[in-house]
Design a protein around this motif. Sequence first.
Motif, PDB file in Angstrom:
ATOM      1  N   PHE A  10      -2.240 -40.652  -1.238  1.00  0.00           N
ATOM      2  CA  PHE A  10      -3.533 -40.814  -1.447  1.00  0.00           C
ATOM      3  C   PHE A  10      -4.399 -40.806  -0.249  1.00  0.00           C
ATOM      4  N   HIS A  11      -5.063 -39.552   0.010  1.00  0.00           N
ATOM      5  CA  HIS A  11      -5.868 -39.476   1.366  1.00  0.00           C
ATOM      6  C   HIS A  11      -7.099 -38.672   1.062  1.00  0.00           C
ATOM      7  N   MET A  12      -8.052 -38.953   1.945  1.00  0.00           N
ATOM      8  CA  MET A  12      -9.636 -38.192   1.891  1.00  0.00           C
ATOM      9  C   MET A  12      -9.416 -36.829   2.011  1.00  0.00           C
ATOM     10  N   LYS A  13     -10.194 -36.100   1.472  1.00  0.00           N
ATOM     11  CA  LYS A  13      -9.982 -34.678   1.365  1.00  0.00           C
ATOM     12  C   LYS A  13      -9.837 -33.947   2.744  1.00  0.00           C
ATOM     13  N   ASP A  14     -10.544 -34.413   3.713  1.00  0.00           N
ATOM     14  CA  ASP A  14     -10.797 -34.072   5.030  1.00  0.00           C
ATOM     15  C   ASP A  14      -9.679 -34.434   5.963  1.00  0.00           C
ATOM     16  N   ASP A  15      -8.959 -35.604   5.484  1.00  0.00           N
ATOM     17  CA  ASP A  15      -7.980 -36.226   6.519  1.00  0.00           C
ATOM     18  C   ASP A  15      -6.670 -35.600   6.393  1.00  0.00           C
ATOM     19  N   LEU A  16      -6.777 -34.288   7.136  1.00  0.00           N
ATOM     20  CA  LEU A  16      -5.301 -33.318   7.330  1.00  0.00           C
ATOM     21  C   LEU A  16      -4.432 -33.991   8.017  1.00  0.00           C
ATOM     22  N   GLU A  17      -4.772 -34.860   8.884  1.00  0.00           N
ATOM     23  CA  GLU A  17      -3.651 -35.352   9.885  1.00  0.00           C
ATOM     24  C   GLU A  17      -2.605 -36.389   9.152  1.00  0.00           C
ATOM     25  N   SER A  18      -3.345 -37.019   8.267  1.00  0.00           N
ATOM     26  CA  SER A  18      -2.477 -37.961   7.375  1.00  0.00           C
ATOM     27  C   SER A  18      -1.433 -37.176   6.487  1.00  0.00           C
ATOM     28  N   LEU A  19      -2.131 -36.107   5.923  1.00  0.00           N
ATOM     29  CA  LEU A  19      -1.344 -35.022   4.941  1.00  0.00           C
ATOM     30  C   LEU A  19      -0.190 -34.433   5.740  1.00  0.00           C
ATOM     31  N   GLU A  20      -0.671 -34.001   7.029  1.00  0.00           N
ATOM     32  CA  GLU A  20       0.620 -33.312   7.863  1.00  0.00           C
ATOM     33  C   GLU A  20       1.545 -34.240   8.210  1.00  0.00           C
ATOM     34  N   LYS A  21       1.203 -35.508   8.345  1.00  0.00           N
ATOM     35  CA  LYS A  21       2.163 -36.612   8.891  1.00  0.00           C
ATOM     36  C   LYS A  21       3.182 -36.761   7.755  1.00  0.00           C
ATOM     37  N   PHE A  22       2.543 -36.965   6.573  1.00  0.00           N
ATOM     38  CA  PHE A  22       3.206 -37.180   5.320  1.00  0.00           C
ATOM     39  C   PHE A  22       4.323 -35.912   5.014  1.00  0.00           C
ATOM     40  N   GLN A  23       3.731 -34.804   5.272  1.00  0.00           N
ATOM     41  CA  GLN A  23       4.666 -33.704   4.912  1.00  0.00           C
ATOM     42  C   GLN A  23       5.839 -33.592   5.532  1.00  0.00           C
ATOM     43  N   GLN A  24       5.536 -33.807   6.985  1.00  0.00           N
ATOM     44  CA  GLN A  24       6.490 -33.935   7.944  1.00  0.00           C
ATOM     45  C   GLN A  24       7.586 -34.838   7.721  1.00  0.00           C
ATOM     46  N   GLU A  25       7.083 -35.753   7.515  1.00  0.00           N
ATOM     47  CA  GLU A  25       8.230 -36.887   7.006  1.00  0.00           C
ATOM     48  C   GLU A  25       8.828 -36.909   5.669  1.00  0.00           C
ATOM     49  N   VAL A  26       8.278 -36.293   4.674  1.00  0.00           N
ATOM     50  CA  VAL A  26       9.007 -35.795   3.599  1.00  0.00           C
ATOM     51  C   VAL A  26      10.113 -34.837   3.734  1.00  0.00           C
ATOM     52  N   ALA A  27       9.724 -33.760   4.685  1.00  0.00           N
ATOM     53  CA  ALA A  27      10.701 -32.899   5.002  1.00  0.00           C
ATOM     54  C   ALA A  27      11.901 -33.244   5.878  1.00  0.00           C
ATOM     55  N   ARG A  28      11.425 -34.269   6.847  1.00  0.00           N
ATOM     56  CA  ARG A  28      12.512 -34.903   7.724  1.00  0.00           C
ATOM     57  C   ARG A  28      13.368 -35.843   6.934  1.00  0.00           C
ATOM     58  N   GLN A  29      12.690 -36.776   6.423  1.00  0.00           N
ATOM     59  CA  GLN A  29      13.647 -37.736   5.379  1.00  0.00           C
ATOM     60  C   GLN A  29      13.994 -37.554   4.022  1.00  0.00           C
ATOM     61  N   LEU A  30      13.206 -36.812   3.166  1.00  0.00           N
ATOM     62  CA  LEU A  30      13.406 -36.711   2.126  1.00  0.00           C
ATOM     63  C   LEU A  30      13.761 -35.306   1.285  1.00  0.00           C
ATOM     64  N   ILE A  31      14.383 -34.313   2.155  1.00  0.00           N
ATOM     65  CA  ILE A  31      14.430 -33.150   1.663  1.00  0.00           C
ATOM     66  C   ILE A  31      15.696 -33.147   0.553  1.00  0.00           C
ATOM     67  N   SER A  32      16.554 -33.996   0.777  1.00  0.00           N
ATOM     68  CA  SER A  32      17.869 -34.237  -0.046  1.00  0.00           C
ATOM     69  C   SER A  32      17.471 -34.896  -1.396  1.00  0.00           C
ATOM     70  N   GLU A  33      16.297 -35.354  -1.454  1.00  0.00           N
ATOM     71  CA  GLU A  33      15.793 -36.125  -2.759  1.00  0.00           C
ATOM     72  C   GLU A  33      14.833 -34.943  -3.550  1.00  0.00           C
ATOM     73  N   LYS A  34      14.602 -34.038  -3.100  1.00  0.00           N
ATOM     74  CA  LYS A  34      13.917 -33.024  -3.777  1.00  0.00           C
ATOM     75  C   LYS A  34      13.910 -32.879  -5.287  1.00  0.00           C
ATOM     76  N   GLY A  35      15.284 -32.827  -5.775  1.00  0.00           N
ATOM     77  CA  GLY A  35      15.414 -32.812  -7.270  1.00  0.00           C
ATOM     78  C   GLY A  35      15.231 -34.048  -7.922  1.00  0.00           C
ATOM     79  N   THR A  36      14.854 -35.112  -7.342  1.00  0.00           N
ATOM     80  CA  THR A  36      15.011 -36.433  -7.970  1.00  0.00           C
ATOM     81  C   THR A  36      13.474 -37.022  -8.040  1.00  0.00           C
TER      82      THR A  36
END
Length: 349
Positions: A210-236
Amino acid sequence: CRFSQMLHPIFEEASNVIKEEYPDKNQVVFARVDCDQHSDIAQRYRISKYPTLKLFRNGMMMKREYRGQRSVTAIADYIRQQKSNPVREVQDLEEINSLDRSRRNIIGYFEQKDSDNYRTFERVASILHDDCVFLSAFGAISKAERFSGDNVIYKPPGENAPDMVYLGSLTNFDLIYAWTQDKCVPLVREITFENGEELTEEGLPFLILFHMKDDLESLEKFQQEVARQLISEKGTINFLHADCDKFRHPLLHIQKTPADCPVIAIDSFRHMYVFPDFSDLSVPGKLKQFVLDLHSGKLHREFHHGPDPTDVAPGQPIQDLASSPPESSFQKLAPSEHRYTLLREKDEL
């Protein structure tokens, strides 16, 4: 089911209309399933409300079920729309330069239309055309882009985003479908009032930022960590982000407000669990452990019984840490024109 009985003759009449337009039985097939008699089929395709209309292409169930009007005309029009060509043919490569770069574009350059390469491309497009724009060019028009043979590229959103080239076999459906799906369906998707029910029907729990619409920095961090830590969980689990301002009710449900954003939570459809501290997002393995604790049942266990003894600081009573996270999803939002129910209530049964 009264609603199923009401739809039955409409569905059958729509099938007759379409059969006249597409007499080849391999073109369109209408089928019905009695989910009382075939509960295994209902379970396999996560059918929880009746009647449900699902579309299959090439043996694959599409993410978006039919939610239009339950009339002969509307159902027939829907099928006609689905039968339209999912690939737009370009007549001049200059058209590529004027593409809408806010969209995800997949472009195929082929020597000829009557080829196995193009037929595979068209088959992939028929499944993913709701997620990407598919275009094609043939013969002399595409020659400049076919320096090493037929070619498929992906143009991601953004004017300056570099193209990505498909390097696998163009006749291997599984390979090109997997590559295209990876490009067309982002790892972290936005959840909105319009697509929430559709995402729920995929049957996977949600990991939501959950982030404010103009808070793209938090979204980018979240995207990076999902890609880094959770790519193996994509189907779960589904990785999502939501506008804090629009989704105030779910935030209130987890005792948060937009002022607390960014906030990360898991919605298991039974309960919601809040990631303790957004600042821990980049701590190696922290986000992954949060998801693994969902799968292992630890989050659910602690929901009912408080933290596991091994998680309690020395000398701190277990009962002092016990708490009751909120009980499930966005299901209890205030009734309004924006009412949003992740788990559709079974009032149609």
